[in-house]
Design an enzyme around this catalytic site. Structure first.
Site, PDB file in Angstrom:
ATOM      1  N   ASN A  13       0.799  -1.224   0.000  1.00 13.70           N
ATOM      2  CA  ASN A  13       0.000   0.000   0.000  1.00 13.70           C
ATOM      3  C   ASN A  13       0.834   1.276   0.000  1.00 13.70           C
ATOM      4  OD1 ASN A  13       0.356  -1.264   2.749  1.00 13.70           O
ATOM      5  ND2 ASN A  13      -0.198   0.816   3.375  1.00 13.70           N
ATOM      6  N   SER A  54     -11.444  -4.392   0.078  1.00 14.64           N
ATOM      7  CA  SER A  54     -12.183  -3.256   0.616  1.00 14.64           C
ATOM      8  C   SER A  54     -12.782  -2.449  -0.521  1.00 14.64           C
ATOM      9  CB  SER A  54     -11.247  -2.368   1.442  1.00 14.64           C
ATOM     10  OG  SER A  54     -11.947  -1.295   2.021  1.00 14.64           O
ATOM     11  N   HIS A  71     -13.991   0.686  -0.734  1.00 13.22           N
ATOM     12  CA  HIS A  71     -13.713   2.103  -0.967  1.00 13.22           C
ATOM     13  C   HIS A  71     -12.377   2.348  -1.654  1.00 13.22           C
ATOM     14  CE1 HIS A  71     -10.839   3.323   2.362  1.00 13.22           C
ATOM     15  NE2 HIS A  71     -11.194   2.138   2.787  1.00 13.22           N
ATOM     16  N   CYS A  77      -3.668   4.786   7.681  1.00 14.95           N
ATOM     17  CA  CYS A  77      -3.855   4.301   9.053  1.00 14.95           C
ATOM     18  C   CYS A  77      -2.654   4.623   9.938  1.00 14.95           C
ATOM     19  CB  CYS A  77      -4.098   2.790   9.046  1.00 14.95           C
ATOM     20  SG  CYS A  77      -5.613   2.314   8.195  1.00 14.95           S
TER      21      CYS A  77
END
Length: 389
Positions: free
Chosen positions: A150, A199, A201, A329
């Site tokens: 990510n 996920s 979104h 996050c």
């Protein structure tokens, strides 16, 4: 405003918004209710599950659970599998570059008596399949390796890892696929994946909706307690509007993945060339795919050694560009990127990483604007760098 933070969250598609609004207005009954309205909601839920299964050859509708997103899916997969497999062995293998929802779950399992091996990545951000195989012991019950990182966008060799684990026969394989669906090809059957997280979104769907693939026949220990929804693994009233909208977003993303990849790889090459031409900046992660690298088409990571990343982010925002530092996050932490450190990068480089992640709304004009603003921002920050030095 130019939004280049798709890895954190992507703009919802208009078609998805309309679908969610329509379901919210018309189908508000609890899908566990026995009356007709409840059963209509249940039918929508199961139809969405069929849509998801149809996107991934070799899977059945019953293999897919609906969750609140990637973090919950990762927690359910890892903790659920670990607690179910404790008698087989209490050793888990993951990498030091995983998303916090995987990394911190593994840390929690260590406190429960599990032994966890955290594999490093090479300078390109890739975990070695050889390292995974060498780390296996008679006690290894689970391996968890992400598909696309990510922060750097590096594609991990999950196919090779899955094939080697299959030869062992008794080690489960979990893959965090949050950043891969709609960006790179995902083949759960070919990669011998037992558990897979996603996920909505990240692909133009609603927040609060995610997926967890659980291979048929595999039993997970429940992480939550309550009703019997989602095979007794995810109790609570299902969010039918978000689930139906998520299924549509996943379908649109998978069906357009190949075309999207071709277009985005061209944009990525342009951005790589732009950053390489700015002496103060250094690229992180896998090199250009044309040069033999393995990277997702929509992510570029670079550093400005010696400069605080939040300074760069705020300067870019003043020029109408929204970017990020590391995982959303973890972005509030002042510590250097754990991912870049695990790749063996120097601390000043790991402490100044910037992530650019783009989406369907971007074309050559937007990339040229971004390149021009990067040059402008670096030019303005150069005196500050000399002053701080």
């Amino acid at each position: 405003m130019h939004y280049f933070d798709h890895c954190a969250s992507s703009p919802p598609q208009e078609e998805v918004i309309r679908t969610m609004a329509e379901i919210m207005a018309k189908h508000y009954a609890n899908p566990s209710s026995l009356h007709r309205s409840g059963q209509e909601a249940r039918n929508l839920l199961e139809r969405a599950r069929l849509v998801i299964a149809g996107l991934f050859p070799g899977t059945a509708a019953a293999d897919w659970l609906f969750t609140s997103g990637g973090t919950e899916s990762n927690n359910m997969a890892i903790a659920g599998a670990a607690r179910s497999l404790g008698r087989r062995g209490k050793h888990l293998i993951t990498s030091a570059i995983e998303h916090p929802s995987v990394y911190d779950t593994c840390k929690s399992l260590e406190r429960e008596g599990w032994t966890v091996t955290y594999l490093p990545a090479n300078e390109a951000g890739s975990v070695s399949a050889d390292d995974v195989e060498e780390a296996l012991t008679a006690q290894t019950a689970l391996v968890s390796i992400m598909h696309v990182n990510n922060e750097t966008g590096t594609i991990q060799p999950v196919g090779e890892i899955g094939r080697r684990l299959k030869e062992r026969g008794n080690v489960l394989f979990h893959v965090d696929g949050v950043q891969s669906i709609g960006k790179v090809k995902v083949d759960l059957e070919e990669c011998r994946i037992d558990l897979f997280s996603a996920s909505a979104h990240k692909v133009g769907g609603p927040r609060g909706a995610g997926l967890l693939y659980v291979r048929s026949g595999l039993q997970l220990a429940p992480v939550y307690r309550g009703g019997g929804q989602e095979r007794n693994l995810r109790p609570g009233t299902e969010n039918v509007p978000a689930i139906v909208a998520a299924a549509k977003a996943f379908r649109l993303a998978v069906e357009s993945q190949a075309e999207r990849a071709d277009r985005m790889y061209a944009l990525r090459e342009r951005l790589l060339a732009c950053i390489s031409a700015i002496p103060e900046l250094v690229l992180n992660g896998s090199p250009d795919v044309a040069a033999g690298g393995q990277a997702a088409p929509n992510i570029v990571n670079f550093s400005y050694p010696g400069m605080k990343p939040e300074v760069i982010v705020h300067m870019l925002e003043k020029h109408q560009i929204l970017a990020s530092t590391k995982s959303a996050c973890s972005s509030k932490s002042d510590e250097p990127s754990r991912v870049l450190l695990a790749m063996g990068l120097p601390r000043d480089r790991a402490a100044s990483g910037i992530r650019i992640s783009f989406g369907d709304e971007h074309g050559e004009a937007e990339l040229e604007w971004l390149c021009g603003m990067l040059r402008k921002v670096v030019h303005k920050l150069k005196p500050l760098e000399r002053k701080e030095g």
